[in-house]
Design a protein around this motif. Structure first.
Motif, PDB file in Angstrom:
ATOM      1  N   GLU A  10      56.543   8.208  35.318  1.00  0.00           N
ATOM      2  CA  GLU A  10      56.244   7.993  36.728  1.00  0.00           C
ATOM      3  C   GLU A  10      56.582   9.254  37.508  1.00  0.00           C
ATOM      4  OE1 GLU A  10      58.625   4.612  37.669  1.00  0.00           O
ATOM      5  OE2 GLU A  10      60.463   5.763  37.821  1.00  0.00           O
ATOM      6  N   ARG A  11      55.930   9.395  38.632  1.00  0.00           N
ATOM      7  CA  ARG A  11      56.148  10.566  39.477  1.00  0.00           C
ATOM      8  C   ARG A  11      57.533  10.457  40.128  1.00  0.00           C
ATOM      9  NH1 ARG A  11      52.504  14.064  41.191  1.00  0.00           N
ATOM     10  NH2 ARG A  11      50.804  12.724  40.564  1.00  0.00           N
ATOM     11  N   ALA A  12      58.290  11.546  40.103  1.00  0.00           N
ATOM     12  CA  ALA A  12      59.602  11.575  40.752  1.00  0.00           C
ATOM     13  C   ALA A  12      59.391  11.706  42.249  1.00  0.00           C
ATOM     14  CB  ALA A  12      60.425  12.737  40.220  1.00  0.00           C
ATOM     15  N   VAL A  13      59.919  10.750  43.020  1.00  0.00           N
ATOM     16  CA  VAL A  13      59.757  10.769  44.477  1.00  0.00           C
ATOM     17  C   VAL A  13      61.084  11.154  45.125  1.00  0.00           C
ATOM     18  CG1 VAL A  13      57.882   9.098  44.517  1.00  0.00           C
ATOM     19  CG2 VAL A  13      60.240   8.287  44.603  1.00  0.00           C
ATOM     20  N   GLU A  14      60.984  11.719  46.317  1.00  0.00           N
ATOM     21  CA  GLU A  14      62.183  12.086  47.075  1.00  0.00           C
ATOM     22  C   GLU A  14      62.938  10.811  47.447  1.00  0.00           C
ATOM     23  OE1 GLU A  14      64.757  14.813  48.591  1.00  0.00           O
ATOM     24  OE2 GLU A  14      62.841  15.333  47.693  1.00  0.00           O
ATOM     25  N   ASP A  15      64.215  10.765  47.079  1.00  0.00           N
ATOM     26  CA  ASP A  15      65.027   9.576  47.331  1.00  0.00           C
ATOM     27  C   ASP A  15      66.330  10.015  47.978  1.00  0.00           C
ATOM     28  OD1 ASP A  15      66.191   7.114  47.361  1.00  0.00           O
ATOM     29  OD2 ASP A  15      66.286   6.852  45.198  1.00  0.00           O
ATOM     30  N   LYS A  16      66.575   9.498  49.178  1.00  0.00           N
ATOM     31  CA  LYS A  16      67.779   9.887  49.922  1.00  0.00           C
ATOM     32  C   LYS A  16      68.999   9.083  49.483  1.00  0.00           C
ATOM     33  CE  LYS A  16      65.465  12.701  52.586  1.00  0.00           C
ATOM     34  NZ  LYS A  16      65.570  14.138  52.409  1.00  0.00           N
ATOM     35  N   LYS A  17      68.798   8.008  48.710  1.00  0.00           N
ATOM     36  CA  LYS A  17      69.921   7.163  48.292  1.00  0.00           C
ATOM     37  C   LYS A  17      70.802   7.903  47.301  1.00  0.00           C
ATOM     38  CE  LYS A  17      67.090   3.010  48.520  1.00  0.00           C
ATOM     39  NZ  LYS A  17      66.457   1.984  47.710  1.00  0.00           N
ATOM     40  N   GLU A  18      72.073   7.519  47.275  1.00  0.00           N
ATOM     41  CA  GLU A  18      73.024   8.091  46.317  1.00  0.00           C
ATOM     42  C   GLU A  18      72.903   7.341  44.997  1.00  0.00           C
ATOM     43  OE1 GLU A  18      75.083  10.764  46.530  1.00  0.00           O
ATOM     44  OE2 GLU A  18      74.005  11.175  48.381  1.00  0.00           O
ATOM     45  N   THR A  19      71.866   7.646  44.260  1.00  0.00           N
ATOM     46  CA  THR A  19      71.662   7.019  42.959  1.00  0.00           C
ATOM     47  C   THR A  19      71.644   8.100  41.885  1.00  0.00           C
ATOM     48  OG1 THR A  19      69.264   7.143  43.215  1.00  0.00           O
ATOM     49  CG2 THR A  19      70.314   5.084  43.890  1.00  0.00           C
ATOM     50  N   LEU A  20      71.716   7.678  40.642  1.00  0.00           N
ATOM     51  CA  LEU A  20      71.684   8.604  39.523  1.00  0.00           C
ATOM     52  C   LEU A  20      70.300   9.251  39.437  1.00  0.00           C
ATOM     53  CD1 LEU A  20      73.046   9.707  36.921  1.00  0.00           C
ATOM     54  CD2 LEU A  20      72.119   7.724  35.745  1.00  0.00           C
ATOM     55  N   LYS A  21      70.274  10.579  39.454  1.00  0.00           N
ATOM     56  CA  LYS A  21      69.009  11.310  39.348  1.00  0.00           C
ATOM     57  C   LYS A  21      69.130  12.276  38.176  1.00  0.00           C
ATOM     58  CE  LYS A  21      68.447  11.232  44.307  1.00  0.00           C
ATOM     59  NZ  LYS A  21      68.659  11.998  45.523  1.00  0.00           N
ATOM     60  N   HIS A  22      68.174  12.197  37.280  1.00  0.00           N
ATOM     61  CA  HIS A  22      68.153  13.108  36.137  1.00  0.00           C
ATOM     62  C   HIS A  22      66.701  13.331  35.754  1.00  0.00           C
ATOM     63  CE1 HIS A  22      70.302  15.132  32.888  1.00  0.00           C
ATOM     64  NE2 HIS A  22      69.336  14.715  32.090  1.00  0.00           N
ATOM     65  N   TYR A  23      66.330  14.572  35.549  1.00  0.00           N
ATOM     66  CA  TYR A  23      64.942  14.921  35.282  1.00  0.00           C
ATOM     67  C   TYR A  23      64.780  15.348  33.833  1.00  0.00           C
ATOM     68  CZ  TYR A  23      64.956  14.969  40.354  1.00  0.00           C
ATOM     69  OH  TYR A  23      65.095  14.617  41.667  1.00  0.00           O
ATOM     70  N   LEU A  24      63.631  15.022  33.254  1.00  0.00           N
ATOM     71  CA  LEU A  24      63.353  15.389  31.870  1.00  0.00           C
ATOM     72  C   LEU A  24      62.382  16.563  31.819  1.00  0.00           C
ATOM     73  CD1 LEU A  24      62.906  11.964  30.048  1.00  0.00           C
ATOM     74  CD2 LEU A  24      64.802  13.548  29.868  1.00  0.00           C
ATOM     75  N   PRO A  25      62.872  17.740  31.442  1.00  0.00           N
ATOM     76  CA  PRO A  25      61.934  18.847  31.231  1.00  0.00           C
ATOM     77  C   PRO A  25      60.991  18.494  30.086  1.00  0.00           C
ATOM     78  CG  PRO A  25      64.218  19.617  31.253  1.00  0.00           C
ATOM     79  CD  PRO A  25      64.249  18.129  31.206  1.00  0.00           C
ATOM     80  N   HIS A  26      59.803  19.053  30.109  1.00  0.00           N
ATOM     81  CA  HIS A  26      58.828  18.740  29.061  1.00  0.00           C
ATOM     82  C   HIS A  26      58.035  19.982  28.705  1.00  0.00           C
ATOM     83  CE1 HIS A  26      55.835  18.571  32.346  1.00  0.00           C
ATOM     84  NE2 HIS A  26      56.780  17.925  33.006  1.00  0.00           N
ATOM     85  N   HIS A  27      57.422  19.943  27.542  1.00  0.00           N
ATOM     86  CA  HIS A  27      56.595  21.061  27.091  1.00  0.00           C
ATOM     87  C   HIS A  27      55.595  20.551  26.054  1.00  0.00           C
ATOM     88  CE1 HIS A  27      59.915  20.902  24.187  1.00  0.00           C
ATOM     89  NE2 HIS A  27      59.020  21.326  23.315  1.00  0.00           N
ATOM     90  N   PRO A  28      54.516  21.307  25.845  1.00  0.00           N
ATOM     91  CA  PRO A  28      53.507  20.864  24.880  1.00  0.00           C
ATOM     92  C   PRO A  28      53.839  21.301  23.452  1.00  0.00           C
ATOM     93  CG  PRO A  28      52.715  22.809  26.010  1.00  0.00           C
ATOM     94  CD  PRO A  28      54.063  22.486  26.597  1.00  0.00           C
ATOM     95  N   ILE A  29      53.459  20.474  22.514  1.00  0.00           N
ATOM     96  CA  ILE A  29      53.475  20.825  21.096  1.00  0.00           C
ATOM     97  C   ILE A  29      52.021  20.732  20.633  1.00  0.00           C
ATOM     98  CG2 ILE A  29      54.187  20.124  18.776  1.00  0.00           C
ATOM     99  CD1 ILE A  29      56.488  21.272  20.294  1.00  0.00           C
ATOM    100  N   LEU A  30      51.509  21.827  20.101  1.00  0.00           N
ATOM    101  CA  LEU A  30      50.116  21.868  19.656  1.00  0.00           C
ATOM    102  C   LEU A  30      50.042  21.588  18.164  1.00  0.00           C
ATOM    103  CD1 LEU A  30      49.049  25.056  21.611  1.00  0.00           C
ATOM    104  CD2 LEU A  30      48.638  22.695  22.248  1.00  0.00           C
ATOM    105  N   THR A  31      49.180  20.655  17.796  1.00  0.00           N
ATOM    106  CA  THR A  31      48.956  20.322  16.385  1.00  0.00           C
ATOM    107  C   THR A  31      47.464  20.402  16.103  1.00  0.00           C
ATOM    108  OG1 THR A  31      48.949  17.991  17.015  1.00  0.00           O
ATOM    109  CG2 THR A  31      51.009  18.859  16.133  1.00  0.00           C
ATOM    110  N   PRO A  32      46.944  21.612  15.919  1.00  0.00           N
ATOM    111  CA  PRO A  32      45.493  21.773  15.733  1.00  0.00           C
ATOM    112  C   PRO A  32      44.962  21.158  14.450  1.00  0.00           C
ATOM    113  CG  PRO A  32      46.640  23.862  15.429  1.00  0.00           C
ATOM    114  CD  PRO A  32      47.658  22.866  15.896  1.00  0.00           C
ATOM    115  N   THR A  33      45.830  20.903  13.475  1.00  0.00           N
ATOM    116  CA  THR A  33      45.362  20.328  12.209  1.00  0.00           C
ATOM    117  C   THR A  33      45.100  18.837  12.320  1.00  0.00           C
ATOM    118  OG1 THR A  33      47.661  20.051  11.510  1.00  0.00           O
ATOM    119  CG2 THR A  33      46.521  22.052  10.791  1.00  0.00           C
ATOM    120  N   LYS A  34      45.674  18.173  13.341  1.00  0.00           N
ATOM    121  CA  LYS A  34      45.436  16.735  13.510  1.00  0.00           C
ATOM    122  C   LYS A  34      44.075  16.503  14.136  1.00  0.00           C
ATOM    123  CE  LYS A  34      50.071  14.830  13.782  1.00  0.00           C
ATOM    124  NZ  LYS A  34      50.983  14.019  14.570  1.00  0.00           N
TER     125      LYS A  34
END
Length: 199
Positions: free
Chosen positions: A134-158
């Motif tokens: 889901e899209r991370a939205v701006e949240d002013k509440k004092e809640t736990l916020k943690h973001y997951l970095p991501h990157h592509p893995i290319l599998t040209p043989t599949k």
């Protein structure tokens, strides 16, 4: 095998470890205790025989399964389950700047490879549509916020999935801080034991 006084010929000699050089005749004159009959071969590799027993304590896998069973529910034909947190209030710091730095590096890669950007975007949009992310939205509440970095893995043989999005839950916001993976139970390993497959 020669028979010592009082020990049947069919017995096996069990000797202790010797820390000094002892003549063979003297060594064989001292016996721990005879094991009569043929020993059970299974006992030779049975861990309980040497005092290693399975712990009766609740394991992390048991705790993860307990949380899984308590929190799983079905709604509109989809199953939902809560995150398997190790504690109720995890010490998981916000990592916005680390995630943003990774995103900037990824954006530079996309500038050099527009085709990769288009295919990557298709995968992300599909995951958003399916409710996987889901899209991370701006949240002013004092809640736990943690973001997951991501990157592509290319599998040209599949032939089916040539690009996969990998989310990095082991990233730490700073040295000494916990990662998301460290705050969650791993859960039981469902793959068969490698030793069981080989033998």
């Amino acid at each position: 095998m020669s028979c010592q006084k009082g020990i049947p010929v069919s017995s096996y000699l069990v000797m202790t470890q010797v820390n000094c050089v002892v003549p063979a005749m003297k060594l064989l004159s001292s016996v721990d205790s005879p094991v009569t009959g043929n020993p059970n071969v299974e006992d030779l590799w049975n861990l309980e025989t040497i005092g290693i027993v399975e712990s009766l304590d609740i394991t992390n896998d048991d705790r993860a399964m307990e949380q899984f069973n308590k929190s799983t529910y079905c709604e509109n034909g989809r199953y939902y389950v809560t995150w398997p947190w190790k504690c109720e209030y995890p010490d998981l710091p916000e990592n916005f700047y680390v995630a943003m730095s990774r995103m900037r590096s990824l954006a530079k890669r996309f500038e050099r490879d527009k085709d990769l950007l288009m295919r990557y975007n298709e995968v992300i949009q599909s995951q958003i549509k399916q409710g996987v992310v889901e899209r991370a939205v701006e949240d002013k509440k004092e809640t736990l916020k943690h973001y997951l970095p991501h990157h592509p893995i290319l599998t040209p043989t599949k032939s089916i999935t040539k690009i996969q999005v990998v989310y990095d839950a082991s990233v730490k916001s700073k040295k000494g801080a916990k990662s998301l993976n460290e705050c969650l139970y791993r859960g039981p390993v469902l793959l068969p034991d490698l030793c069981g497959i080989l033998f």
